[in-house]
Design an enzyme around this catalytic site. Structure first.
Site, PDB file in Angstrom:
ATOM      1  N   GLN A 198      22.154   2.625  45.891  1.00  0.00           N
ATOM      2  CA  GLN A 198      21.537   3.496  46.894  1.00  0.00           C
ATOM      3  C   GLN A 198      21.171   4.810  46.224  1.00  0.00           C
ATOM      4  O   GLN A 198      21.959   5.370  45.463  1.00  0.00           O
ATOM      5  CB  GLN A 198      22.550   3.748  48.021  1.00  0.00           C
ATOM      6  CG  GLN A 198      22.463   5.100  48.712  1.00  0.00           C
ATOM      7  CD  GLN A 198      21.226   5.233  49.584  1.00  0.00           C
ATOM      8  OE1 GLN A 198      20.708   4.256  50.080  1.00  0.00           O
ATOM      9  NE2 GLN A 198      20.758   6.457  49.757  1.00  0.00           N
ATOM     10  N   THR A 199      19.972   5.319  46.486  1.00  0.00           N
ATOM     11  CA  THR A 199      19.651   6.649  45.966  1.00  0.00           C
ATOM     12  C   THR A 199      18.656   7.351  46.866  1.00  0.00           C
ATOM     13  O   THR A 199      17.823   6.721  47.515  1.00  0.00           O
ATOM     14  CB  THR A 199      19.107   6.579  44.522  1.00  0.00           C
ATOM     15  OG1 THR A 199      18.678   7.887  44.124  1.00  0.00           O
ATOM     16  CG2 THR A 199      17.941   5.623  44.412  1.00  0.00           C
ATOM     17  N   ARG A 200      18.777   8.672  46.902  1.00  0.00           N
ATOM     18  CA  ARG A 200      17.759   9.494  47.556  1.00  0.00           C
ATOM     19  C   ARG A 200      17.320  10.580  46.594  1.00  0.00           C
ATOM     20  O   ARG A 200      16.717  11.564  46.976  1.00  0.00           O
ATOM     21  CB  ARG A 200      18.299  10.093  48.860  1.00  0.00           C
ATOM     22  CG  ARG A 200      19.462  11.042  48.688  1.00  0.00           C
ATOM     23  CD  ARG A 200      19.835  11.662  50.025  1.00  0.00           C
ATOM     24  NE  ARG A 200      20.545  12.903  49.894  1.00  0.00           N
ATOM     25  CZ  ARG A 200      21.865  13.022  49.799  1.00  0.00           C
ATOM     26  NH1 ARG A 200      22.623  11.952  49.786  1.00  0.00           N
ATOM     27  NH2 ARG A 200      22.431  14.209  49.709  1.00  0.00           N
ATOM     28  N   HIS A 204      18.454  10.311  36.817  1.00  0.00           N
ATOM     29  CA  HIS A 204      18.591  10.895  35.488  1.00  0.00           C
ATOM     30  C   HIS A 204      19.491   9.982  34.646  1.00  0.00           C
ATOM     31  O   HIS A 204      19.923   8.930  35.101  1.00  0.00           O
ATOM     32  CB  HIS A 204      19.121  12.320  35.606  1.00  0.00           C
ATOM     33  CG  HIS A 204      18.184  13.242  36.341  1.00  0.00           C
ATOM     34  ND1 HIS A 204      16.941  13.562  35.848  1.00  0.00           N
ATOM     35  CD2 HIS A 204      18.277  13.857  37.549  1.00  0.00           C
ATOM     36  CE1 HIS A 204      16.315  14.363  36.702  1.00  0.00           C
ATOM     37  NE2 HIS A 204      17.101  14.544  37.749  1.00  0.00           N
ATOM     38  N   HIS A 207      22.796   8.472  36.173  1.00  0.00           N
ATOM     39  CA  HIS A 207      22.710   7.342  37.100  1.00  0.00           C
ATOM     40  C   HIS A 207      22.221   6.082  36.412  1.00  0.00           C
ATOM     41  O   HIS A 207      22.629   4.973  36.749  1.00  0.00           O
ATOM     42  CB  HIS A 207      21.834   7.713  38.303  1.00  0.00           C
ATOM     43  CG  HIS A 207      22.513   8.660  39.243  1.00  0.00           C
ATOM     44  ND1 HIS A 207      21.957   9.861  39.627  1.00  0.00           N
ATOM     45  CD2 HIS A 207      23.717   8.603  39.826  1.00  0.00           C
ATOM     46  CE1 HIS A 207      22.804  10.487  40.428  1.00  0.00           C
ATOM     47  NE2 HIS A 207      23.875   9.741  40.564  1.00  0.00           N
ATOM     48  N   GLY A 292      29.263   6.176  44.111  1.00  0.00           N
ATOM     49  CA  GLY A 292      29.514   7.275  43.170  1.00  0.00           C
ATOM     50  C   GLY A 292      30.357   8.352  43.820  1.00  0.00           C
ATOM     51  O   GLY A 292      30.932   8.164  44.891  1.00  0.00           O
ATOM     52  N   ARG A 293      30.423   9.490  43.145  1.00  0.00           N
ATOM     53  CA  ARG A 293      31.129  10.620  43.730  1.00  0.00           C
ATOM     54  C   ARG A 293      30.309  11.195  44.876  1.00  0.00           C
ATOM     55  O   ARG A 293      29.101  11.287  44.790  1.00  0.00           O
ATOM     56  CB  ARG A 293      31.336  11.690  42.657  1.00  0.00           C
ATOM     57  CG  ARG A 293      32.344  11.293  41.606  1.00  0.00           C
ATOM     58  CD  ARG A 293      32.138  12.071  40.328  1.00  0.00           C
ATOM     59  NE  ARG A 293      32.042  13.510  40.549  1.00  0.00           N
ATOM     60  CZ  ARG A 293      32.998  14.387  40.229  1.00  0.00           C
ATOM     61  NH1 ARG A 293      34.123  13.974  39.694  1.00  0.00           N
ATOM     62  NH2 ARG A 293      32.826  15.664  40.430  1.00  0.00           N
ATOM     63  N   ASP A 294      30.975  11.560  45.952  1.00  0.00           N
ATOM     64  CA  ASP A 294      30.325  12.200  47.099  1.00  0.00           C
ATOM     65  C   ASP A 294      29.102  11.426  47.587  1.00  0.00           C
ATOM     66  O   ASP A 294      28.059  12.012  47.890  1.00  0.00           O
ATOM     67  CB  ASP A 294      29.945  13.647  46.750  1.00  0.00           C
ATOM     68  CG  ASP A 294      29.717  14.500  47.997  1.00  0.00           C
ATOM     69  OD1 ASP A 294      30.253  14.144  49.064  1.00  0.00           O
ATOM     70  OD2 ASP A 294      28.992  15.507  47.909  1.00  0.00           O
ATOM     71  N   HIS A 295      29.234  10.112  47.685  1.00  0.00           N
ATOM     72  CA  HIS A 295      28.146   9.253  48.159  1.00  0.00           C
ATOM     73  C   HIS A 295      27.691   9.698  49.564  1.00  0.00           C
ATOM     74  O   HIS A 295      28.520   9.865  50.454  1.00  0.00           O
ATOM     75  CB  HIS A 295      28.637   7.791  48.216  1.00  0.00           C
ATOM     76  CG  HIS A 295      27.581   6.815  48.612  1.00  0.00           C
ATOM     77  ND1 HIS A 295      26.998   5.956  47.711  1.00  0.00           N
ATOM     78  CD2 HIS A 295      26.976   6.562  49.801  1.00  0.00           C
ATOM     79  CE1 HIS A 295      26.086   5.212  48.335  1.00  0.00           C
ATOM     80  NE2 HIS A 295      26.050   5.564  49.606  1.00  0.00           N
ATOM     81  N   ALA A 296      26.378   9.864  49.709  1.00  0.00           N
ATOM     82  CA  ALA A 296      25.794  10.246  51.008  1.00  0.00           C
ATOM     83  C   ALA A 296      26.338  11.557  51.551  1.00  0.00           C
ATOM     84  O   ALA A 296      26.260  11.821  52.745  1.00  0.00           O
ATOM     85  CB  ALA A 296      25.956   9.127  52.050  1.00  0.00           C
TER      86      ALA A 296
END
Ligand SMILES: [Zn+2]
Length: 390
Positions: A198-200, A204, A207, A292-296
């Site tokens: 998932q990405t918004r 880089h 990721h 990942g860390r702090d997802h969403a």
């Protein structure tokens, strides 16, 4: 299609509510004589996700019992895990207007063509204060998810959907794969195991590294950028998409990685949204999901690892999709490669790490971040986009 056992959709059945041919024509004719309800962009995104099965097993907007069950226990009333309510809001006037109606035609914007018929089962009060604290862990009106809840109507209209047409789009058309289509694409490539990302944000090196670490243990990678509504200060989806294309062209094996878009609107609900994102990707056919860390997350509303830890609140196997938790990663000059605190014993001085603010400042000044931080092709796209905007 090759015969490959795929992960079952959430609840066992991949939902498809899009009517075809004659059925669609009949619904269109019926809709012409029904009361109309203009649906917000966020709810339109949910409508599309329900229609194509991304939110399987949902077949409509949730009723009051499921709404409270999700808020109270992160489960539907039938016992399936579910972490964020999927509701259709109306204001009091709208609710009054629908009083007594058994069906309503949903349109994209006022006066738009009917996209779906909702068979109304109930209209109930939205408990906004409870929803904010349950889903977003805060009632701060500045939180973008809480702000969206507060801005919506005070009532919810629930019921089963029959879909005449998907919301129209004019962007990313080659990338708009439904769950049935991503599943077919995975089968065609012979992928038994697939990790979803998932990405918004633009991707880089950090990721890219995480994705490739995951890809070492599964057959395929689905980069699945969210293209529904986001905060105004997130990088626009079309710019992000150009970055993904450049990255895929230069650095990803074509038979092991694909990109398609995730039509959801962003909630910024952190941990609860991580669960929701994982369930959706299971419906798209992913067997694994990167957290990942702090997802969403947004601001400092959530702890760094909250979105990873929340998965422990479910019984083993209950969600059906395997999460892969990652630390933040970086280039280390002494390791001479990408690494994370799990793999690199060196100190900050040896690591190439830049704050988001620093990166934005560099890009705005037309300066590429170091290639250990960002691929030059990606940096150039972001620099060009920034100069167009200013
Ligand atoms: Zn190192």
């Amino acid at each position: 299609m090759p015969d490959i056992d795929q992960i079952a959709p959430h609840g066992g059945t991949l939902i498809n509510l899009l009517a075809s041919g004659a059925e669609s024509e009949a619904l269109r004719a019926e809709a012409a004589n029904l009361p109309k309800l203009a649906v917000s962009d966020r709810e339109l995104a949910d409508l599309e996700m329900i229609a194509v099965g991304a939110l399987s097993p949902l077949t409509g907007f949730q009723g009051e019992a499921d709404y409270h069950s999700v808020l109270d226990s992160m489960h539907l009333t039938n016992g399936l895990p579910w972490s964020i309510p999927v509701t259709l809001s109306v204001d009091d006037d709208g609710a009054h207007r629908l009083g007594g109606a058994t069906a309503v035609a949903l349109t994209a914007g006022e006066g738009g063509e009917p996209l779906a018929i909702l068979r109304i089962s109930e209209i109930y009060s939205r408990d906004k204060a409870k929803e904010a604290v349950s889903v977003y862990r805060t009632d701060d009106p500045e939180h973008p998810g809480v702000a969206a809840v507060n801005a919506a109507g005070d009532k919810c209209v629930a019921g089963e959907l029959q879909v005449i047409a998907l919301p129209p789009h004019d962007d990313f058309l080659p990338y708009r794969l439904t769950p049935a289509e991503t599943r077919a694409a995975f089968a065609e490539r012979g992928w038994k195991t697939v990790v979803g990302f998932q990405t918004r944000n633009p991707i880089h090196r950090a990721h890219e590294y995480i994705q490739k670490c995951a890809l070492e243990i599964v057959d395929g990678l689905l980069v699945h950028p969210l293209v529904g509504a986001t905060k105004g200060d997130d990088v626009p989806a079309d710019v992000r998409m150009r970055c993904y294309e450049a990255l895929f062209e230069g650095y990803y094996p074509k038979d092991r990685a694909m990109v398609s878009v995730f039509p959801a609107a962003m909630r910024y609900a952190g941990p609860r949204e991580a669960i929701w994102h994982a369930i959706c990707r299971k419906n798209y056919g992913c067997t694994h999901f990167i957290v990942g860390r702090d997802h969403a997350g947004v601001g400092s509303y959530y702890g760094t690892y909250d979105a990873q830890q929340i998965f422990n609140e479910f019984a083993p196997g209950e969600l059906g999709i395997q999460t892969l938790n990652f630390e933040h990663s970086f280039w280390c000059n002494r390791c001479e490669g990408m690494a994370s605190p799990k793999t690199c014993p060196h100190g900050e001085d040896d690591r190439v790490s830049l704050s988001g603010t620093k990166v934005r400042d560099m890009l705005r000044a037309g300066e590429r971040p170091p290639q250990e931080f960002s691929r030059p092709e990606v940096a150039d796209i972001l620099i060009a986009a920034m100069s167009e905007r200013s």
